[in-house]
Write a protein that holds these residues in place. Structure first.
Motif, PDB file in Angstrom:
ATOM      1  N   PHE A  59       0.852  -1.167   0.000  1.00 38.18           N
ATOM      2  CA  PHE A  59       0.000   0.000   0.000  1.00 38.18           C
ATOM      3  C   PHE A  59       0.897   1.227   0.000  1.00 38.18           C
ATOM      4  O   PHE A  59       1.582   1.506   0.974  1.00 38.18           O
ATOM      5  N   ARG A  60       0.939   1.948  -1.095  1.00 37.55           N
ATOM      6  CA  ARG A  60       1.782   3.124  -1.153  1.00 37.55           C
ATOM      7  C   ARG A  60       0.928   4.371  -0.920  1.00 37.55           C
ATOM      8  O   ARG A  60      -0.294   4.318  -0.907  1.00 37.55           O
ATOM      9  N   SER A  61       1.585   5.499  -0.733  1.00 37.94           N
ATOM     10  CA  SER A  61       0.880   6.740  -0.437  1.00 37.94           C
ATOM     11  C   SER A  61      -0.062   7.093  -1.576  1.00 37.94           C
ATOM     12  O   SER A  61       0.292   7.007  -2.745  1.00 37.94           O
ATOM     13  N   ARG A  62      -1.280   7.477  -1.227  1.00 37.74           N
ATOM     14  CA  ARG A  62      -2.274   7.880  -2.230  1.00 37.74           C
ATOM     15  C   ARG A  62      -2.373   9.395  -2.332  1.00 37.74           C
ATOM     16  O   ARG A  62      -2.708   9.930  -3.378  1.00 37.74           O
ATOM     17  N   ILE A  63      -2.135  10.106  -1.237  1.00 40.27           N
ATOM     18  CA  ILE A  63      -2.244  11.554  -1.193  1.00 40.27           C
ATOM     19  C   ILE A  63      -0.973  12.115  -0.561  1.00 40.27           C
ATOM     20  O   ILE A  63      -0.593  11.711   0.529  1.00 40.27           O
ATOM     21  N   ILE A  64      -0.307  13.033  -1.253  1.00 41.71           N
ATOM     22  CA  ILE A  64       0.918  13.648  -0.758  1.00 41.71           C
ATOM     23  C   ILE A  64       0.711  15.154  -0.715  1.00 41.71           C
ATOM     24  O   ILE A  64       0.320  15.768  -1.715  1.00 41.71           O
ATOM     25  N   ARG A  65       0.965  15.770   0.436  1.00 42.23           N
ATOM     26  CA  ARG A  65       0.766  17.206   0.621  1.00 42.23           C
ATOM     27  C   ARG A  65       2.103  17.917   0.685  1.00 42.23           C
ATOM     28  O   ARG A  65       3.030  17.465   1.348  1.00 42.23           O
ATOM     29  N   SER A  66       2.241  19.025  -0.049  1.00 45.40           N
ATOM     30  CA  SER A  66       3.398  19.895   0.034  1.00 45.40           C
ATOM     31  C   SER A  66       2.878  21.319   0.187  1.00 45.40           C
ATOM     32  O   SER A  66       1.669  21.558   0.059  1.00 45.40           O
ATOM     33  N   PRO A  67       3.749  22.311   0.453  1.00 46.57           N
ATOM     34  CA  PRO A  67       3.249  23.670   0.675  1.00 46.57           C
ATOM     35  C   PRO A  67       2.448  24.241  -0.485  1.00 46.57           C
ATOM     36  O   PRO A  67       1.546  25.039  -0.269  1.00 46.57           O
ATOM     37  N   GLU A  68       2.789  23.847  -1.718  1.00 45.05           N
ATOM     38  CA  GLU A  68       2.131  24.463  -2.862  1.00 45.05           C
ATOM     39  C   GLU A  68       1.079  23.581  -3.523  1.00 45.05           C
ATOM     40  O   GLU A  68       0.289  24.058  -4.330  1.00 45.05           O
ATOM     41  N   LYS A  69       1.025  22.278  -3.193  1.00 43.45           N
ATOM     42  CA  LYS A  69       0.089  21.429  -3.905  1.00 43.45           C
ATOM     43  C   LYS A  69      -0.262  20.179  -3.107  1.00 43.45           C
ATOM     44  O   LYS A  69       0.389  19.833  -2.114  1.00 43.45           O
ATOM     45  N   LEU A  70      -1.311  19.500  -3.577  1.00 42.62           N
ATOM     46  CA  LEU A  70      -1.731  18.209  -3.054  1.00 42.62           C
ATOM     47  C   LEU A  70      -1.774  17.239  -4.231  1.00 42.62           C
ATOM     48  O   LEU A  70      -2.433  17.509  -5.241  1.00 42.62           O
ATOM     49  N   THR A  71      -1.030  16.130  -4.142  1.00 42.79           N
ATOM     50  CA  THR A  71      -0.916  15.164  -5.234  1.00 42.79           C
ATOM     51  C   THR A  71      -1.715  13.905  -4.897  1.00 42.79           C
ATOM     52  O   THR A  71      -1.563  13.344  -3.816  1.00 42.79           O
ATOM     53  N   VAL A  72      -2.552  13.481  -5.834  1.00 45.38           N
ATOM     54  CA  VAL A  72      -3.422  12.325  -5.633  1.00 45.38           C
ATOM     55  C   VAL A  72      -3.072  11.246  -6.643  1.00 45.38           C
ATOM     56  O   VAL A  72      -3.042  11.498  -7.857  1.00 45.38           O
ATOM     57  N   ASP A  73      -2.807  10.047  -6.150  1.00 45.67           N
ATOM     58  CA  ASP A  73      -2.512   8.909  -7.012  1.00 45.67           C
ATOM     59  C   ASP A  73      -3.808   8.425  -7.663  1.00 45.67           C
ATOM     60  O   ASP A  73      -4.766   8.084  -6.978  1.00 45.67           O
TER      61      ASP A  73
END
Length: 808
Positions: free
Chosen positions: A138-152
């Motif tokens: 199970f790998r990360s599905r949602i990654i948050r950074s200061p400028e964006k949110l990345t969704v797998d």
């Protein structure tokens, strides 16, 4: 194009009046640097890029810092897509370990003075031989950074979506209502496919099967278009193997009606040449139900209307298609050509029952049936790009050009009857013949220079030209057997022309422990609107500058930006669209663009708070025309708004399941003298998004998505709470070549948009029920002959064309 009877604005609400003062801003900056200095004065970061022997970024792995004396773990992080960054490192001498399943571990002895962030450069992992192993990760599905949110997308239930709009409607912080896309707390976004700007219409022509991830960028820098108060960037998959792969997809969906979706795609690569082709087709029926009420002053009394419209929609041919070619001229240069197309042939049948009451006790019923057929939309888009990689640090040059044309036509025949006192009287029938034509040309060049000292310099320019023409012919007849009589005085024609020349510069650098990204974008705009008689309705030329600044230290990031949101073309369209004899929808060619000045503070990629001053926000209004005894549904600018936002992202780590919670709060306070006596109080809007996935033994994978948006108000309009719960059960067969999924959408039918809108002369209520509750059975199969060894078309885009949207 069908005009929406109601479009709900979700950027609602706020708490208090807020005034920015220099002292407050200086205090905030001082607090920012004091906190970061106190917490992180003795630490730095370690970063790098991880690739395999073919130069391809490794999907996921771990980067760990170990003690040299005993190899104990000091700190570390996991990474996705080959990029890692370990924060809070204090040791000056340590052992760096990089690992990923299927590869031999990599070790590096690092010695540094600890005064600057350390870049480990590009690390190449080597494949090691293994006996056959079965592993579930199970790998990360949602990654948050200061400028964006990345969704797998690729590894989640989002990949089974039929369309880009369905995909976005289940993406955290993204709301889709009646075909309109907004980012929670930011408003309407711009759309990017990979690294280039595209329209929503073009995006609809891209198959979901080609999407790897979605990035919701809430703090876009100067390199993005000035209209980017928020950006939704879709990252496509890379085809990294020699040979070919065929992907087939078929599903059947049962909601209000039955929809069939079929898709076929092929990826092919040999040597320097690669190709991608895809075609999908949707057939079937669906439905939408609108309930709306209007109350207005009329002849010293009240005019009251309560109408219910049921829209039956038949898609006879709703298809998208694309073909692209990529050729490596040299090891460092690539030329790309792509064609996107989209065609829709649909039929709409709208039946409206309207109960009307007038002053003095008079009441009657108005029955109307609108048959809209044919209703056609055609998009053709051509894109040519040249990309040159200048050095091993990542410096590059991109030059491209794009042309697109989209046409929309429909014929609307409106039949009405008047009932009062038990009798029924047919009214004159109306016919509206509409044609819309949009031509867009864009050319741009972008240059990026990267340095060995963790810095980069970007400069770019762009020119775009837009021509948009809308025409509506009006005719009447007494009954089905009589001839249509054209009324030239009611013919409406609007022509909109716009040219934009833009340029930007941006500098990105880490200086000691502070990371700075600063840039400015300039845009010169020449636009004018005229009617069919050649009368100029709107003519303007202006030059704007849009600065942006981001300062990071440790886990704290401060952002500032100025942005513009240009008006969508269909909002400018002054063509009359009749809902019934007492309701007319019409755009406003005099609308002004919206400007934003915003600042926000991010901590540890988990908590974000922000404020924005908004000028000329576009809102939908209901205006009562006393002379014509009708309600005009149109758009206008609100003088200014104060917007306060906050968000929280919480990952729930586990080896057996994955879960994420994304929440937010949005306050929007309108400042406009026309609505000071509306009696509508501002009310905060809260947002919660939850995702969970786990395996049920070896039987199947279970995934759930839940979203909730609370009731809210911005002082002009109100919106009641809504949300959805979706569930997916899936399993792979034939060594993952065949995938079977059972999907349930909006299980409790809670995706209902219900609220009110206020103006000085009328108050309206709306309730929209769309075809969101459904059951879908999906089959996906892929096959091919592949050898381990990338088709990648960089879409040249533009800000203007997203405004030429079609919200079906």
């Amino acid at each position: 194009m069908l005009s929406k009877h109601f479009s709900v604005t979700l950027s609602t609400v706020s708490f208090m009046k807020f005034r920015w003062q220099p002292k407050r801003l200086c205090t905030l900056l001082l607090l920012f640097f004091s906190l970061s200095n106190y917490s992180y004065s003795q630490t730095f970061s370690v970063s790098g890029k991880v690739i395999d022997s073919l130069g391809v970024e490794i999907p996921f792995g771990n980067a760990i810092i170990r003690n040299i004396a005993d190899s104990s773990v000091i700190t570390g992080t996991s990474f996705m897509d080959g990029v890692f960054s370990i924060e809070g490192v204090s040791e000056k001498r340590f052992l760096l370990e990089v690992s990923s399943f299927g590869f031999s571990n990599f070790y590096m002895l690092v010695e540094t003075d600890g005064t600057a962030n350390y870049d480990a450069g590009t690390i190449k992992l080597v494949v090691h031989d293994l006996d056959e192993v079965t592993i579930s990760v199970f790998r990360s599905r949602i990654i948050r950074s200061p400028e964006k949110l990345t969704v797998d997308v690729e590894a989640t239930m989002l990949s089974s979506s039929n369309s880009i709009l369905e995909l976005l409607s289940h993406t955290p912080n993204v709301l889709v209502i009646n075909g309109d896309v907004t980012v929670f707390g930011k408003g309407a976004p711009l759309f990017y496919l990979d690294n280039q700007r595209v329209t929503l219409d073009v995006l609809k022509a891209v198959p979901v099967s080609q999407i790897k991830s979605v990035e919701v960028i809430t703090n876009p820098s100067a390199r993005y278009e000035a209209g980017a108060s928020a950006v939704i960037r879709l990252v496509t998959k890379e085809f990294n193997n020699e040979g070919f792969q065929v992907n087939l997809k078929q599903n059947v969906r049962k909601g209000f009606g039955v929809l069939s979706f079929s898709e076929a795609g092929i990826n092919y690569r040999t040597g320097k040449f690669s190709m991608l082709a895809n075609y999908n087709l949707e057939l079937g029926t669906t439905k939408k139900i609108d309930d709306y009420t209007r109350t207005a002053s009329y002849n010293n009394g009240l005019f009251d209307s309560r109408a219910k419209t049921t829209s039956d929609i038949t898609h006879r041919n709703k298809s998208s298609y694309l073909v692209g070619f990529d050729y490596d001229l040299t090891k460092k240069s690539t030329i790309s050509l792509q064609y996107n197309g989209r065609y829709e042939d649909s039929e709409f049948s709208l039946e409206t029952n309207n109960d009307v009451s007038l002053p003095g006790g008079n009441a009657y019923k108005l029955l109307s049936v609108a048959d809209i057929a044919p209703n056609n939309f055609l998009l053709n888009r051509y894109s040519l790009n040249y990309e040159l990689k200048l050095d091993t640090l990542g410096s590059n040059l991109l030059v491209g050009a794009q042309y697109s044309n989209q046409k929309s036509t429909y014929l609307n025949v409106l039949k009405e009857s008047f009932e009062q006192g038990g009798g029924s009287v047919p009214l004159w029938q109306k016919q509206i013949d509409y044609t819309g034509d949009v031509d867009i040309f864009t050319g741009n060049a972008d240059y990026e220079l990267k340095t060995a000292k963790r810095g980069s310099f970007r400069i770019g320019g762009k020119f775009s030209s837009v021509g948009n023409e809308n025409r509506s012919d009006f005719a009447l007849r007494e009954n089905d057997n009589s001839n249509w009589t054209s009324y030239p005085d009611f013919v409406s024609k609007i022509t909109y022309d716009e040219q934009i020349a833009a340029g930007y510069v941006e500098y990105d650098r880490t200086i000691k422990k502070v990371h700075i990204n600063a840039g400015v974008r300039s845009e010169y705009t020449d636009a004018h609107v005229q009617n069919g008689n050649g009368v100029v309705l709107f003519d303007t030329t202006y030059l704007n500058f849009f600065p942006s600044l981001s300062i990071s230290r440790g886990n704290l990031t401060l952002n500032y930006s100025r942005k513009i949101n240009r008006v969508p073309f269909d909002y400018l369209n002054a063509v009359n669209v009749y809902v019934d004899s007492f309701s007319v929808s019409q755009g406003n060619p005099l609308l002004q663009p919206t400007f934003y000045n915003s600042v926000d503070l991010n901590f540890a990629n988990l908590v974000n708070v922000g404020y924005a001053k908004v000028k000329n926000e576009v809102q939908q209004f209901f205006i009562q025309d006393s002379l014509g005894n009708r309600t005009l549904i149109t758009f206008d600018n609100v003088r200014s708004m104060d917007r306060f936002t906050a968000s929280l992202t919480i990952p729930v780590p586990s080896k057996k399941f994955v879960s994420y919670l994304v929440s937010g709060c949005n306050y929007l306070i309108s400042q406009d003298s026309r609505f000071k006596d509306s009696g509508v109080k501002a009310k905060p809007q809260f947002y919660v998004y939850a995702y969970g996935a786990f395996n049920v033994g070896k039987l199947f994978k279970l995934q759930l998505i839940g979203q909730y948006v609370s009731a809210s108000s911005n002082g002009i309009s109100t919106l009641k709470s809504f949300g959805n719960v979706d569930v997916s059960v899936s399993r792979d067969f034939l060594k993952e070549k065949l995938s079977v999924e059972l999907y349930g959408g909006d299980l409790f039918r809670t995706t209902i948009y219900n609220g009110t809108q206020y103006s000085q002369t009328a108050q309206a209520g709306f309730k929209v029920v769309s075809d969101t509750r459904f059951v879908r059975l999906a089959l996906k199969y892929n096959f091919g002959r592949l050898k381990n060894v990338t088709y990648k078309v960089n879409e040249l885009g533009k800000e203007e064309t997203d405004r030429a949207k079609k919200g079906n």
